[in-house]
Scaffold this motif. Structure first.
Motif, PDB file in Angstrom:
ATOM      1  N   UNK A 150       0.844  -1.191   0.000  1.00  0.00           N
ATOM      2  CA  UNK A 150       0.000   0.000   0.000  1.00  0.00           C
ATOM      3  C   UNK A 150       0.880   1.242   0.000  1.00  0.00           C
ATOM      4  N   UNK A 151       0.307   2.352  -0.421  1.00  0.00           N
ATOM      5  CA  UNK A 151       1.060   3.594  -0.579  1.00  0.00           C
ATOM      6  C   UNK A 151       0.803   4.568   0.571  1.00  0.00           C
ATOM      7  N   UNK A 152       1.801   5.387   0.849  1.00  0.00           N
ATOM      8  CA  UNK A 152       1.582   6.527   1.727  1.00  0.00           C
ATOM      9  C   UNK A 152       2.225   7.760   1.083  1.00  0.00           C
ATOM     10  N   UNK A 153       1.652   8.909   1.355  1.00  0.00           N
ATOM     11  CA  UNK A 153       2.257  10.185   0.962  1.00  0.00           C
ATOM     12  C   UNK A 153       2.477  10.966   2.247  1.00  0.00           C
ATOM     13  N   UNK A 154       3.691  11.410   2.459  1.00  0.00           N
ATOM     14  CA  UNK A 154       4.080  12.001   3.728  1.00  0.00           C
ATOM     15  C   UNK A 154       4.136  13.524   3.639  1.00  0.00           C
ATOM     16  N   UNK A 200       6.333   4.689  -0.579  1.00  0.00           N
ATOM     17  CA  UNK A 200       6.211   6.042  -0.049  1.00  0.00           C
ATOM     18  C   UNK A 200       6.326   7.019  -1.217  1.00  0.00           C
ATOM     19  N   UNK A 201       5.300   7.824  -1.372  1.00  0.00           N
ATOM     20  CA  UNK A 201       5.271   8.766  -2.498  1.00  0.00           C
ATOM     21  C   UNK A 201       6.181   9.967  -2.282  1.00  0.00           C
ATOM     22  N   UNK A 202       6.839   9.995  -1.162  1.00  0.00           N
ATOM     23  CA  UNK A 202       7.817  11.049  -0.924  1.00  0.00           C
ATOM     24  C   UNK A 202       7.461  11.950   0.233  1.00  0.00           C
ATOM     25  N   UNK A 203       8.494  12.583   0.803  1.00  0.00           N
ATOM     26  CA  UNK A 203       8.352  13.644   1.781  1.00  0.00           C
ATOM     27  C   UNK A 203       8.776  14.929   1.064  1.00  0.00           C
ATOM     28  N   UNK A 204       8.166  16.040   1.396  1.00  0.00           N
ATOM     29  CA  UNK A 204       8.541  17.279   0.733  1.00  0.00           C
ATOM     30  C   UNK A 204       8.052  18.474   1.533  1.00  0.00           C
ATOM     31  N   UNK A 205       8.518  19.641   1.156  1.00  0.00           N
ATOM     32  CA  UNK A 205       8.183  20.859   1.877  1.00  0.00           C
ATOM     33  C   UNK A 205       6.965  21.583   1.353  1.00  0.00           C
ATOM     34  N   UNK A 209       0.902  18.725  -0.326  1.00  0.00           N
ATOM     35  CA  UNK A 209       1.220  17.955  -1.539  1.00  0.00           C
ATOM     36  C   UNK A 209       0.788  16.500  -1.424  1.00  0.00           C
ATOM     37  N   UNK A 210       0.669  16.004  -0.202  1.00  0.00           N
ATOM     38  CA  UNK A 210       0.320  14.590  -0.003  1.00  0.00           C
ATOM     39  C   UNK A 210      -1.045  14.242  -0.585  1.00  0.00           C
ATOM     40  N   UNK A 228      -4.908  -2.061  -3.913  1.00  0.00           N
ATOM     41  CA  UNK A 228      -4.058  -1.282  -3.015  1.00  0.00           C
ATOM     42  C   UNK A 228      -4.789  -0.012  -2.584  1.00  0.00           C
ATOM     43  N   UNK A 229      -4.456   0.465  -1.390  1.00  0.00           N
ATOM     44  CA  UNK A 229      -4.995   1.739  -0.914  1.00  0.00           C
ATOM     45  C   UNK A 229      -3.825   2.683  -0.668  1.00  0.00           C
ATOM     46  N   UNK A 230      -4.125   3.951  -0.529  1.00  0.00           N
ATOM     47  CA  UNK A 230      -3.084   4.915  -0.211  1.00  0.00           C
ATOM     48  C   UNK A 230      -3.542   5.809   0.932  1.00  0.00           C
ATOM     49  N   UNK A 231      -2.564   6.334   1.656  1.00  0.00           N
ATOM     50  CA  UNK A 231      -2.814   7.200   2.809  1.00  0.00           C
ATOM     51  C   UNK A 231      -2.153   8.544   2.553  1.00  0.00           C
ATOM     52  N   UNK A 232      -2.888   9.610   2.779  1.00  0.00           N
ATOM     53  CA  UNK A 232      -2.338  10.964   2.728  1.00  0.00           C
ATOM     54  C   UNK A 232      -2.250  11.504   4.148  1.00  0.00           C
ATOM     55  N   UNK A 233      -1.035  11.602   4.663  1.00  0.00           N
ATOM     56  CA  UNK A 233      -0.837  12.215   5.973  1.00  0.00           C
ATOM     57  C   UNK A 233      -0.790  13.740   5.800  1.00  0.00           C
ATOM     58  N   UNK A 234      -1.358  14.467   6.742  1.00  0.00           N
ATOM     59  CA  UNK A 234      -1.280  15.927   6.686  1.00  0.00           C
ATOM     60  C   UNK A 234      -1.534  16.513   8.065  1.00  0.00           C
ATOM     61  N   UNK A 235      -1.017  17.712   8.272  1.00  0.00           N
ATOM     62  CA  UNK A 235      -1.193  18.382   9.547  1.00  0.00           C
ATOM     63  C   UNK A 235      -2.424  19.256   9.564  1.00  0.00           C
TER      64      UNK A 235
END
Length: 445
Positions: A150-154, A200-205, A209-210, A228-235
């Motif tokens: 599975x995918x995550x975007x950080x 992991x689709x990447x970490x970035x500034x 973007x996630x 597959x599923x993906x997760x978008x982490x965000x603050x």
């Protein structure tokens, strides 16, 4: 004679209900097994199906917020030992439960060690460094409910996500030291440290973007039929991004299997979310999209895992996206180490919060709470957990020595791994070094 009907907005209605003695939380009927009443005493357990609470109390929508008010949203001292969330963790194989504790501990010890190295100045470390300390239960609780593919975007605060997805501490430390053996070969640093091979689709500034990255990965999975599923982490701050509603709305339209995980630490960069979030909770933003929402104690790894497990099942069944809001607290400053000291937990003396609130949130340490819970549930004993702590500290120490002994990147290698004008220069580089031309061989990383 015409009559005039007066209308009452929902907040006025809720205030009237509250003054009449009604409960502080209104939820829709047909909710699932995670019921999360909301009150000034904090989150006490969880339930949201296709709705979120219309709460009379919450950290958002409060222009009267003062430093220190975050203590109103402290979770209980202990993780509940009964209920659906506790049952979900208890049903896991012991090795997986211990692995969750190992990953949380590894993340904490690695970031704490890096914090002390930056402050100690011995190694000359520099650059941005956004700590995830205090939020480890969210990364591990979420990712432990996923499959390896599975995918995550950080985000820019991505160290905990990388470790929870099985990141290599040696490569992580080497990247912070800007060494050739690092994840980005010494050219990325903290905000871009990632491992694409782990989904992991990447970490970035880029704040927010996630959302699109996770959506793109999910649509790819839809097209290929992989489940597959993906997760978008965000603050909490990223929820104000114009990308957020656009992405979650489009995912709802297409049924894309994305789980949007809001790591709400109440603080933005240094402005309370209360000043900028007009609703009591971020999850109220997307209530009208008729997708599942979960509001959980983000310092309770069991609650996060259970909510994610349900969200994953929803996504894999082809029902589309969902949203999890996890209430947590960042122990350190937004970036860097203002107010921090070597050997001291938490950053003190910051203008947007009080030292007392920092100490009180530290007393709800997600790792210590998990340790206490594991022992109370007889899922592990003190000796097993202490050994994990020692082993993880040894692994962190070894990664730092690996980084110190690793070579600096060759300045000429800066032209490699680029999309524009890189191939010809790479050929010249490899020829000078007498190496195989991986670019022309189609093996460039």
């Amino acid at each position: 004679m015409a009559t005039t009907t007066s209308r009452i907005d929902r907040r006025t209605l809720l205030k009237l209900m509250g003054s009449a003695g009604a409960t502080a939380t209104v939820i829709s009927t047909g909710c699932n097994s995670f019921n999360q009443p909301v009150s000034a005493s904090g989150l006490t357990g969880g339930k949201f199906d296709k709705s979120v609470p219309l709460a009379t109390d919450g950290p958002g929508g409060n222009m009267a917020w003062q430093p220190g008010d975050a203590v109103k949203y402290l979770p209980p001292s202990d993780i509940p030992t009964r209920g659906a969330a506790a049952d979900a963790i208890s049903a896991l194989p012991k090795e997986k439960v211990l692995r969750m504790y190992e990953l949380m501990t590894s993340s904490r010890k690695w970031e704490t060690a890096m914090k002390d190295l930056f402050l100690g100045a011995k190694d000359g470390l520099y650059g941005a460094f956004h700590t995830y300390v205090g939020e480890e239960a969210i990364a591990v609780g979420t990712i432990s409910a996923l499959n390896d593919d599975d995918y995550i975007a950080s985000t820019h605060r991505g160290h905990g996500h990388l470790i929870a997805k099985g990141g290599d501490l040696n490569k992580m430390s080497a990247e912070i030291f800007f060494k050739a053996t690092g994840y980005n070969k010494g050219y990325g640093g903290s905000m871009h440290i990632t491992d694409m091979s782990k989904g992991i689709m990447g970490m970035n500034g880029i704040v927010g973007a996630s959302f699109y990255m996770a959506a793109g990965a999910a649509i790819r999975a839809q097209v290929r039929g992989t489940k597959q599923v993906s997760v978008a982490f965000f603050g909490d701050g990223a929820a104000a991004s114009p990308y957020y509603f656009s992405a979650i709305r489009s995912c709802a339209n297409t049924g894309a299997p994305v789980i949007f995980v809001n790591e709400n630490n109440l603080q933005y960069m240094g402005v309370p979310m209360a000043f900028t979030v007009p609703t009591k909770y971020v999850s109220e933003y997307t209530k009208g999209l008729d997708i599942p929402h979960f509001l959980v104690d983000g310092n309770d790894v069991a609650a996060v895992h259970a909510a994610t497990k349900e969200a994953v099942a929803w996504a894999r069944a082809g029902k589309g996206p969902s949203m999890i809001e996890a209430i947590t607290y960042r122990w350190y400053d937004h970036s860097g180490f203002a107010g921090s000291r070597v050997g001291q937990e938490g950053a003190m003396g910051l203008p947007y919060r009080t030292d007392d609130e920092v100490k009180q949130w530290i007393s709800r340490d997600p790792i210590q709470r998990f340790k206490t819970w594991l022992i109370a549930k007889s899922l592990a004993n003190e000796g097993e957990l202490t050994k994990i702590e020692r082993d993880m500290q040894a692994a962190v120490d070894a990664s730092i020595e690996f980084a110190r002994k690793s070579p600096l990147p060759d300045p000429e290698a800066g032209v490699l791994h680029t999309y524009a004008a890189g191939a010809a220069q790479a050929t010249q580089f490899f020829n000078r070094k007498g190496l195989v031309n991986h670019v022309n061989a189609g093996q460039a990383s």
